[in-house]
Design a protein around this motif. Structure first.
Motif, PDB file in Angstrom:
ATOM      1  N   ASN A  49       0.717  -1.177   0.023  1.00 13.05           N
ATOM      2  CA  ASN A  49       0.052  -0.144  -0.075  1.00 13.05           C
ATOM      3  C   ASN A  49       0.791   1.185  -0.017  1.00 13.05           C
ATOM      4  O   ASN A  49       1.390   1.712   1.064  1.00 13.05           O
ATOM      5  CB  ASN A  49      -0.789   0.017   1.144  1.00 13.05           C
ATOM      6  N   PRO A  50       0.933   1.995  -1.218  1.00 13.54           N
ATOM      7  CA  PRO A  50       1.842   3.048  -1.277  1.00 13.54           C
ATOM      8  C   PRO A  50       1.393   4.200  -0.404  1.00 13.54           C
ATOM      9  O   PRO A  50       2.272   5.045   0.158  1.00 13.54           O
ATOM     10  CB  PRO A  50       2.076   3.344  -2.781  1.00 13.54           C
ATOM     11  N   GLY A  51       0.434   4.367  -0.266  1.00 15.95           N
ATOM     12  CA  GLY A  51      -0.355   5.311   0.678  1.00 15.95           C
ATOM     13  C   GLY A  51      -0.205   4.989   2.083  1.00 15.95           C
ATOM     14  O   GLY A  51      -0.504   5.813   3.102  1.00 15.95           O
ATOM     15  N   ASN A  52       0.503   4.165   2.475  1.00 18.79           N
ATOM     16  CA  ASN A  52       0.864   3.743   4.059  1.00 18.79           C
ATOM     17  C   ASN A  52       1.539   4.734   4.560  1.00 18.79           C
ATOM     18  O   ASN A  52       2.884   4.395   4.652  1.00 18.79           O
ATOM     19  CB  ASN A  52       1.144   2.299   4.437  1.00 18.79           C
ATOM     20  N   ILE A  54       2.291   5.569   7.693  1.00 20.42           N
ATOM     21  CA  ILE A  54       2.997   5.230   8.854  1.00 20.42           C
ATOM     22  C   ILE A  54       4.286   4.183   8.714  1.00 20.42           C
ATOM     23  O   ILE A  54       5.228   4.590   9.005  1.00 20.42           O
ATOM     24  CB  ILE A  54       2.209   4.224   9.653  1.00 20.42           C
ATOM     25  N   ALA A  55       3.900   3.393   7.406  1.00 20.13           N
ATOM     26  CA  ALA A  55       5.229   2.644   7.345  1.00 20.13           C
ATOM     27  C   ALA A  55       6.249   3.475   6.409  1.00 20.13           C
ATOM     28  O   ALA A  55       7.401   3.127   6.660  1.00 20.13           O
ATOM     29  CB  ALA A  55       4.721   1.693   6.244  1.00 20.13           C
ATOM     30  N   GLY A  56       5.759   4.473   5.664  1.00 21.88           N
ATOM     31  CA  GLY A  56       6.722   5.351   5.054  1.00 21.88           C
ATOM     32  C   GLY A  56       7.567   6.116   6.045  1.00 21.88           C
ATOM     33  O   GLY A  56       8.838   6.156   5.893  1.00 21.88           O
ATOM     34  N   ILE A  57       6.880   6.339   6.886  1.00 19.82           N
ATOM     35  CA  ILE A  57       7.510   7.561   7.807  1.00 19.82           C
ATOM     36  C   ILE A  57       8.540   6.609   8.857  1.00 19.82           C
ATOM     37  O   ILE A  57       9.746   6.963   8.867  1.00 19.82           O
ATOM     38  CB  ILE A  57       6.719   8.206   9.052  1.00 19.82           C
ATOM     39  N   ASN A  58       8.064   5.481   9.174  1.00 18.13           N
ATOM     40  CA  ASN A  58       8.884   4.602  10.098  1.00 18.13           C
ATOM     41  C   ASN A  58      10.125   3.931   9.284  1.00 18.13           C
ATOM     42  O   ASN A  58      11.064   3.796   9.677  1.00 18.13           O
ATOM     43  CB  ASN A  58       8.285   3.585  10.697  1.00 18.13           C
ATOM     44  N   GLU A  77      10.650  12.726   1.038  1.00 22.71           N
ATOM     45  CA  GLU A  77      10.146  13.278  -0.024  1.00 22.71           C
ATOM     46  C   GLU A  77       9.091  12.417  -0.760  1.00 22.71           C
ATOM     47  O   GLU A  77       8.176  12.942  -1.479  1.00 22.71           O
ATOM     48  CB  GLU A  77      11.340  13.579  -0.966  1.00 22.71           C
ATOM     49  N   SER A  78       9.373  11.233  -0.969  1.00 17.73           N
ATOM     50  CA  SER A  78       8.621  10.360  -1.551  1.00 17.73           C
ATOM     51  C   SER A  78       7.158  10.133  -0.825  1.00 17.73           C
ATOM     52  O   SER A  78       5.957  10.097  -1.605  1.00 17.73           O
ATOM     53  CB  SER A  78       9.053   9.010  -1.930  1.00 17.73           C
ATOM     54  N   ALA A  79       7.312  10.127   0.533  1.00 23.97           N
ATOM     55  CA  ALA A  79       6.121   9.764   1.239  1.00 23.97           C
ATOM     56  C   ALA A  79       5.194  11.029   1.224  1.00 23.97           C
ATOM     57  O   ALA A  79       3.898  11.068   1.095  1.00 23.97           O
ATOM     58  CB  ALA A  79       6.541   9.551   2.760  1.00 23.97           C
TER      59      ALA A  79
END
Length: 130
Positions: A49-52, A54-58, A77-79
């Motif tokens: 899920n590219p929109g996650n 929480i996962a992106g930040i962590n 930057e991607s998130a």
């Protein structure tokens, strides 16, 4: 310990999605100081899920703890492209300040991104620290 690991993976309840199980495993790895393994789990969650956010930040935070400041910035930057969450912006601004004394130009680029979004007026601009 095995019971907890099986619960984190959803094996006991069967109710976790693959994405949730990866995020949970990532947090478990962080708790044990294994940032490299945690990053792998968060990356798999983002792949599902590219929109996650929480996962992106962590995942980006794990990269930072692994000494990969440039990669961490790229991940933040991607998130931000999928979610303009104030926490993302605040963390990215902090990393810009860590990386270079010339962070102001990057902050102005971020400001342009923020103001290009439809709901920009509600954004807490103090997070940009301009």
């Amino acid at each position: 310990k095995q019971w907890y690991q099986r619960r984190v993976r959803g094996e006991l309840t069967g109710s976790l999605t693959e994405e949730q199980a990866e995020v949970n495993e990532g947090f478990r790895c962080i708790a044990h100081g294994d940032y490299s393994e945690a990053y792998q789990h968060f990356s798999r969650a983002v792949a599902v899920n590219p929109g996650n956010t929480i996962a992106g930040i962590n995942g980006a935070v794990c990269l930072l703890y692994m000494g990969r400041l440039g990669d961490s910035i790229l991940q933040f930057e991607s998130a931000i492209k999928s979610s303009l969450h104030p926490t993302l912006v605040f963390n990215l601004v902090s990393l810009y300040e860590l990386k270079t004394a010339a962070s102001t130009s990057k902050k102005y680029q971020l400001l342009d991104l923020v103001t290009s979004k439809p709901d920009w007026e509600a954004f807490p601009f103090e997070f940009l620290r301009l």
